[in-house]
Design a protein around this motif. Sequence first.
Motif, PDB file in Angstrom:
ATOM      1  N   ARG A  68       1.158  12.235  18.416  1.00  0.00           N
ATOM      2  CA  ARG A  68       0.516  13.480  18.000  1.00  0.00           C
ATOM      3  C   ARG A  68       1.447  14.401  17.227  1.00  0.00           C
ATOM      4  NH1 ARG A  68      -1.370  15.836  23.577  1.00  0.00           N
ATOM      5  NH2 ARG A  68      -1.825  13.620  23.825  1.00  0.00           N
ATOM      6  N   ASP A  69       2.746  14.180  17.340  1.00  0.00           N
ATOM      7  CA  ASP A  69       3.674  14.986  16.554  1.00  0.00           C
ATOM      8  C   ASP A  69       3.495  14.762  15.060  1.00  0.00           C
ATOM      9  OD1 ASP A  69       4.770  15.980  18.886  1.00  0.00           O
ATOM     10  OD2 ASP A  69       6.396  14.497  18.950  1.00  0.00           O
ATOM     11  N   TYR A  70       2.908  13.631  14.693  1.00  0.00           N
ATOM     12  CA  TYR A  70       2.712  13.283  13.284  1.00  0.00           C
ATOM     13  C   TYR A  70       1.254  13.442  12.847  1.00  0.00           C
ATOM     14  CZ  TYR A  70       7.306  11.060  13.660  1.00  0.00           C
ATOM     15  OH  TYR A  70       8.646  10.807  13.849  1.00  0.00           O
ATOM     16  N   MET A  71       0.429  14.023  13.704  1.00  0.00           N
ATOM     17  CA  MET A  71      -0.996  14.096  13.414  1.00  0.00           C
ATOM     18  C   MET A  71      -1.263  14.750  12.070  1.00  0.00           C
ATOM     19  SD  MET A  71      -4.114  15.613  15.739  1.00  0.00           S
ATOM     20  CE  MET A  71      -3.831  14.425  17.039  1.00  0.00           C
ATOM     21  N   PHE A  72      -2.050  14.071  11.261  1.00  0.00           N
ATOM     22  CA  PHE A  72      -2.468  14.521   9.929  1.00  0.00           C
ATOM     23  C   PHE A  72      -1.333  14.553   8.915  1.00  0.00           C
ATOM     24  CE2 PHE A  72      -5.484  16.799  12.855  1.00  0.00           C
ATOM     25  CZ  PHE A  72      -6.464  15.828  12.751  1.00  0.00           C
ATOM     26  N   ASP A  73      -0.206  13.943   9.254  1.00  0.00           N
ATOM     27  CA  ASP A  73       0.832  13.695   8.263  1.00  0.00           C
ATOM     28  C   ASP A  73       0.327  12.560   7.375  1.00  0.00           C
ATOM     29  OD1 ASP A  73       3.040  12.699   6.856  1.00  0.00           O
ATOM     30  OD2 ASP A  73       4.447  13.163   8.463  1.00  0.00           O
ATOM     31  N   LYS A  74       0.149  12.823   6.109  1.00  0.00           N
ATOM     32  CA  LYS A  74      -0.438  11.851   5.192  1.00  0.00           C
ATOM     33  C   LYS A  74       0.387  10.564   5.092  1.00  0.00           C
ATOM     34  CE  LYS A  74      -2.147  13.302   1.300  1.00  0.00           C
ATOM     35  NZ  LYS A  74      -2.341  13.995  -0.010  1.00  0.00           N
ATOM     36  N   GLY A  75       1.653  10.643   5.428  1.00  0.00           N
ATOM     37  CA  GLY A  75       2.522   9.491   5.305  1.00  0.00           C
ATOM     38  C   GLY A  75       2.613   8.634   6.547  1.00  0.00           C
ATOM     39  N   GLN A  76       1.786   8.917   7.562  1.00  0.00           N
ATOM     40  CA  GLN A  76       1.842   8.194   8.829  1.00  0.00           C
ATOM     41  C   GLN A  76       0.501   7.528   9.126  1.00  0.00           C
ATOM     42  OE1 GLN A  76       4.683   7.836  10.462  1.00  0.00           O
ATOM     43  NE2 GLN A  76       5.778   9.201   9.053  1.00  0.00           N
ATOM     44  N   PHE A  77       0.529   6.615  10.085  1.00  0.00           N
ATOM     45  CA  PHE A  77      -0.684   5.934  10.548  1.00  0.00           C
ATOM     46  C   PHE A  77      -0.846   6.134  12.051  1.00  0.00           C
ATOM     47  CE2 PHE A  77       0.976   3.045   7.161  1.00  0.00           C
ATOM     48  CZ  PHE A  77      -0.080   3.126   6.256  1.00  0.00           C
ATOM     49  N   ASP A  78      -2.078   6.375  12.490  1.00  0.00           N
ATOM     50  CA  ASP A  78      -2.358   6.201  13.916  1.00  0.00           C
ATOM     51  C   ASP A  78      -3.026   4.834  14.077  1.00  0.00           C
ATOM     52  OD1 ASP A  78      -5.008   6.506  13.144  1.00  0.00           O
ATOM     53  OD2 ASP A  78      -5.447   8.141  14.535  1.00  0.00           O
ATOM     54  N   CYS A  79      -3.438   4.507  15.291  1.00  0.00           N
ATOM     55  CA  CYS A  79      -3.958   3.158  15.517  1.00  0.00           C
ATOM     56  C   CYS A  79      -5.360   2.965  14.959  1.00  0.00           C
ATOM     57  CB  CYS A  79      -3.904   2.794  16.999  1.00  0.00           C
ATOM     58  SG  CYS A  79      -5.016   3.751  18.036  1.00  0.00           S
ATOM     59  N   ILE A 132       0.806  -1.223   0.000  1.00  0.00           N
ATOM     60  CA  ILE A 132       0.000   0.000   0.000  1.00  0.00           C
ATOM     61  C   ILE A 132       0.839   1.273   0.000  1.00  0.00           C
ATOM     62  CG2 ILE A 132      -1.923  -1.147   1.157  1.00  0.00           C
ATOM     63  CD1 ILE A 132      -1.097   0.209   3.756  1.00  0.00           C
ATOM     64  N   ALA A 133       2.132   1.158   0.315  1.00  0.00           N
ATOM     65  CA  ALA A 133       2.965   2.358   0.440  1.00  0.00           C
ATOM     66  C   ALA A 133       2.992   3.235  -0.805  1.00  0.00           C
ATOM     67  CB  ALA A 133       4.386   1.956   0.855  1.00  0.00           C
ATOM     68  N   PRO A 134       3.136   2.681  -2.021  1.00  0.00           N
ATOM     69  CA  PRO A 134       3.138   3.552  -3.199  1.00  0.00           C
ATOM     70  C   PRO A 134       1.815   4.292  -3.407  1.00  0.00           C
ATOM     71  CG  PRO A 134       4.057   1.397  -3.725  1.00  0.00           C
ATOM     72  CD  PRO A 134       3.416   1.280  -2.377  1.00  0.00           C
ATOM     73  N   LEU A 135       0.718   3.691  -2.995  1.00  0.00           N
ATOM     74  CA  LEU A 135      -0.596   4.315  -3.149  1.00  0.00           C
ATOM     75  C   LEU A 135      -0.834   5.399  -2.105  1.00  0.00           C
ATOM     76  CD1 LEU A 135      -2.769   1.118  -3.749  1.00  0.00           C
ATOM     77  CD2 LEU A 135      -2.029   2.767  -5.469  1.00  0.00           C
ATOM     78  N   ALA A 136      -0.471   5.091  -0.864  1.00  0.00           N
ATOM     79  CA  ALA A 136      -0.773   5.992   0.251  1.00  0.00           C
ATOM     80  C   ALA A 136       0.379   6.936   0.593  1.00  0.00           C
ATOM     81  CB  ALA A 136      -1.151   5.175   1.493  1.00  0.00           C
ATOM     82  N   GLY A 137       1.553   6.705   0.013  1.00  0.00           N
ATOM     83  CA  GLY A 137       2.706   7.544   0.347  1.00  0.00           C
ATOM     84  C   GLY A 137       3.220   7.310   1.747  1.00  0.00           C
ATOM     85  N   THR A 138       3.197   6.055   2.197  1.00  0.00           N
ATOM     86  CA  THR A 138       3.514   5.743   3.590  1.00  0.00           C
ATOM     87  C   THR A 138       4.823   4.966   3.754  1.00  0.00           C
ATOM     88  OG1 THR A 138       2.078   3.792   3.383  1.00  0.00           O
ATOM     89  CG2 THR A 138       1.109   5.783   4.356  1.00  0.00           C
ATOM     90  N   ALA A 139       5.684   4.999   2.738  1.00  0.00           N
ATOM     91  CA  ALA A 139       6.928   4.230   2.814  1.00  0.00           C
ATOM     92  C   ALA A 139       7.841   4.708   3.941  1.00  0.00           C
ATOM     93  CB  ALA A 139       7.672   4.291   1.480  1.00  0.00           C
ATOM     94  N   GLY A 140       7.640   5.922   4.431  1.00  0.00           N
ATOM     95  CA  GLY A 140       8.470   6.419   5.522  1.00  0.00           C
ATOM     96  C   GLY A 140       7.783   6.413   6.874  1.00  0.00           C
ATOM     97  N   HIS A 141       6.699   5.657   7.004  1.00  0.00           N
ATOM     98  CA  HIS A 141       5.971   5.726   8.284  1.00  0.00           C
ATOM     99  C   HIS A 141       6.785   5.113   9.414  1.00  0.00           C
ATOM    100  CE1 HIS A 141       4.484   1.639   9.257  1.00  0.00           C
ATOM    101  NE2 HIS A 141       4.410   1.426   7.964  1.00  0.00           N
ATOM    102  N   VAL A 142       6.578   5.645  10.591  1.00  0.00           N
ATOM    103  CA  VAL A 142       7.350   5.244  11.763  1.00  0.00           C
ATOM    104  C   VAL A 142       6.488   4.409  12.696  1.00  0.00           C
ATOM    105  CG1 VAL A 142       8.764   7.324  11.617  1.00  0.00           C
ATOM    106  CG2 VAL A 142       6.734   7.313  13.094  1.00  0.00           C
ATOM    107  N   ALA A 143       7.152   3.708  13.593  1.00  0.00           N
ATOM    108  CA  ALA A 143       6.442   2.965  14.629  1.00  0.00           C
ATOM    109  C   ALA A 143       5.899   3.924  15.678  1.00  0.00           C
ATOM    110  CB  ALA A 143       7.378   1.952  15.283  1.00  0.00           C
ATOM    111  N   ARG A 144       4.712   3.618  16.171  1.00  0.00           N
ATOM    112  CA  ARG A 144       4.095   4.365  17.273  1.00  0.00           C
ATOM    113  C   ARG A 144       3.988   5.863  16.970  1.00  0.00           C
ATOM    114  NH1 ARG A 144       3.916   1.206  21.911  1.00  0.00           N
ATOM    115  NH2 ARG A 144       5.033  -0.784  21.722  1.00  0.00           N
ATOM    116  N   ALA A 145       3.556   6.202  15.781  1.00  0.00           N
ATOM    117  CA  ALA A 145       3.396   7.612  15.420  1.00  0.00           C
ATOM    118  C   ALA A 145       2.458   8.294  16.414  1.00  0.00           C
ATOM    119  CB  ALA A 145       2.850   7.723  14.007  1.00  0.00           C
TER     120      ALA A 145
END
Length: 205
Positions: free
Chosen positions: A114-125, A99-112
């Motif tokens: 609030r510092d990453y809130m609404f960063d399109k490349g990150q996931f919350d739980c 899914i990374a190429p579609l969602a732009g999430t190849a750089g997502h971090v573990a346990r993202a």
Amino acid sequence: MSLGRNALLAVLMAPVLAAPAHADRAAVEQAAYADLSISAPTAQFMTVCHGFGCQYRVELGFSLTDQATLRRLMAAGKASAASERKAVAAVGAWFDKRIAPLAGTAGHVARANRDYMFDKGQFDCIDTSRNITSLLLVLDELGLLKYHVVAEPEARGHIIDFNAPHATAVLVEKGSGVKWSVDAWTRSYGQAPEVMPLDRWKELD
């Protein structure tokens, strides 16, 4: 981690149900997707959530090649419930890369957090619990889950006890009824989700 108010309330107020002998797919879909107004997955496509609270969404189509990959990865789990959970974890790692190429999430971090809130490349739980639930439902529809059924996402932590709320996808082992957390939020890009007994998962911070 940080959740949107509506998503947080939906997770914390979701009923805890006894483990079914067979999956009540409609109940799982209602619990997982109704509050987000997204369609339930099929073996052909699913909605992928990202950017915290499913703020951003992309559609993933499962090609015949994708389905063949899922069958190959899950074939390693035919021997036992434990091996099936290992296969599910391997599928989770493949899915993250898929899914990374579609969602732009190849750089997502573990346990993202609030510092990453609404960063399109990150996931919350909320994102990861729904995405993994969708993936598990796809496996189920393809007939690739022999020892488990898919349950609705569950949560731990409440504002009143000063523990950050956190949600996870859940599998239920047939026969024993033991619930297993399948948690991708604690993993960075390309890593397999953590799979552990839900009771142990609920004791973590």
